[in-house]
Scaffold this motif. Sequence first.
Motif, PDB file in Angstrom:
ATOM      1  N   TYR A  23      16.178 -24.864 -80.271  1.00 54.00           N
ATOM      2  CA  TYR A  23      15.335 -24.343 -81.595  1.00 54.00           C
ATOM      3  C   TYR A  23      16.507 -23.747 -82.736  1.00 54.00           C
ATOM      4  CZ  TYR A  23      11.022 -23.435 -78.629  1.00 54.00           C
ATOM      5  OH  TYR A  23      10.149 -23.523 -77.909  1.00 54.00           O
ATOM      6  N   HIS A  77      12.985 -31.356 -78.040  1.00 54.14           N
ATOM      7  CA  HIS A  77      13.121 -31.241 -76.685  1.00 54.14           C
ATOM      8  C   HIS A  77      13.262 -32.258 -75.657  1.00 54.14           C
ATOM      9  CE1 HIS A  77       8.631 -31.965 -76.420  1.00 54.14           C
ATOM     10  NE2 HIS A  77       8.899 -32.282 -75.470  1.00 54.14           N
ATOM     11  N   CYS A 108      19.717 -22.838 -77.631  1.00 56.72           N
ATOM     12  CA  CYS A 108      19.542 -23.643 -76.555  1.00 56.72           C
ATOM     13  C   CYS A 108      18.456 -22.834 -75.688  1.00 56.72           C
ATOM     14  CB  CYS A 108      20.909 -24.050 -75.604  1.00 56.72           C
ATOM     15  SG  CYS A 108      20.392 -25.135 -74.261  1.00 56.72           S
ATOM     16  N   TYR A 109      17.518 -23.655 -75.298  1.00 62.09           N
ATOM     17  CA  TYR A 109      16.262 -23.103 -74.589  1.00 62.09           C
ATOM     18  C   TYR A 109      16.280 -24.014 -73.177  1.00 62.09           C
ATOM     19  CZ  TYR A 109      11.333 -22.455 -73.144  1.00 62.09           C
ATOM     20  OH  TYR A 109      10.152 -22.472 -72.508  1.00 62.09           O
ATOM     21  N   GLN A 133      13.583 -24.054 -69.451  1.00 60.10           N
ATOM     22  CA  GLN A 133      12.511 -23.737 -68.720  1.00 60.10           C
ATOM     23  C   GLN A 133      12.528 -24.519 -67.255  1.00 60.10           C
ATOM     24  OE1 GLN A 133       8.848 -24.370 -70.735  1.00 60.10           O
ATOM     25  NE2 GLN A 133       7.639 -24.490 -68.956  1.00 60.10           N
ATOM     26  N   ILE A 189      12.399 -18.768 -67.926  1.00 57.94           N
ATOM     27  CA  ILE A 189      12.785 -19.390 -69.170  1.00 57.94           C
ATOM     28  C   ILE A 189      14.346 -18.517 -69.571  1.00 57.94           C
ATOM     29  CG2 ILE A 189      10.696 -20.009 -70.130  1.00 57.94           C
ATOM     30  CD1 ILE A 189      11.024 -17.761 -72.208  1.00 57.94           C
ATOM     31  N   LYS A 190      15.271 -19.420 -70.268  1.00 62.54           N
ATOM     32  CA  LYS A 190      16.699 -18.884 -70.237  1.00 62.54           C
ATOM     33  C   LYS A 190      16.700 -19.217 -71.931  1.00 62.54           C
ATOM     34  CE  LYS A 190      17.850 -17.073 -66.679  1.00 62.54           C
ATOM     35  NZ  LYS A 190      18.167 -15.670 -66.228  1.00 62.54           N
ATOM     36  N   TRP A 191      17.428 -18.408 -72.585  1.00 65.48           N
ATOM     37  CA  TRP A 191      17.968 -18.688 -73.843  1.00 65.48           C
ATOM     38  C   TRP A 191      19.530 -18.545 -74.079  1.00 65.48           C
ATOM     39  CZ3 TRP A 191      15.028 -20.396 -77.923  1.00 65.48           C
ATOM     40  CH2 TRP A 191      13.517 -20.110 -77.649  1.00 65.48           C
TER      41      TRP A 191
END
Length: 119
Positions: free
Chosen positions: A37, A50, A95-96, A98, A107-109
């Motif tokens: 993102y 993605h 960065c994301y 799931q 979910i992680k960011w």
Amino acid sequence: QVQLVESGGGLVQPGGSLRLSCVVSGSFSSIGTFAWYRQAPGKQRELVAHITTGGTTDYADSVKDRFTISRDNAKNTVYLQMNNLRHEDTAVYLCYGQSRSGFIPYIKWGQGTQVTVSS
């Protein structure tokens, strides 16, 4: 505990290239979908690209044919290759990740990396 750490941002001239990296610590295999993102000042966070576990990719129209997302399972790393950069690509890139099915949902960011396109 899964953590995502981005790197590779910086200052680049219009038309230049950068490659962002997102290194995953913890269980890389527990993540099904990764995404990049970006968020520019005063704007909403925007999905750039993605990639799924199977390698299927999709891109925002604004970056198609210029950006490429990829994952290297052996290196626990996801990349975003950015070519032909434009002023409007200036943003913090995040960065994301799931979790995939069969794992506890999460979910992680990452913390983000700044990309500035300027002459």
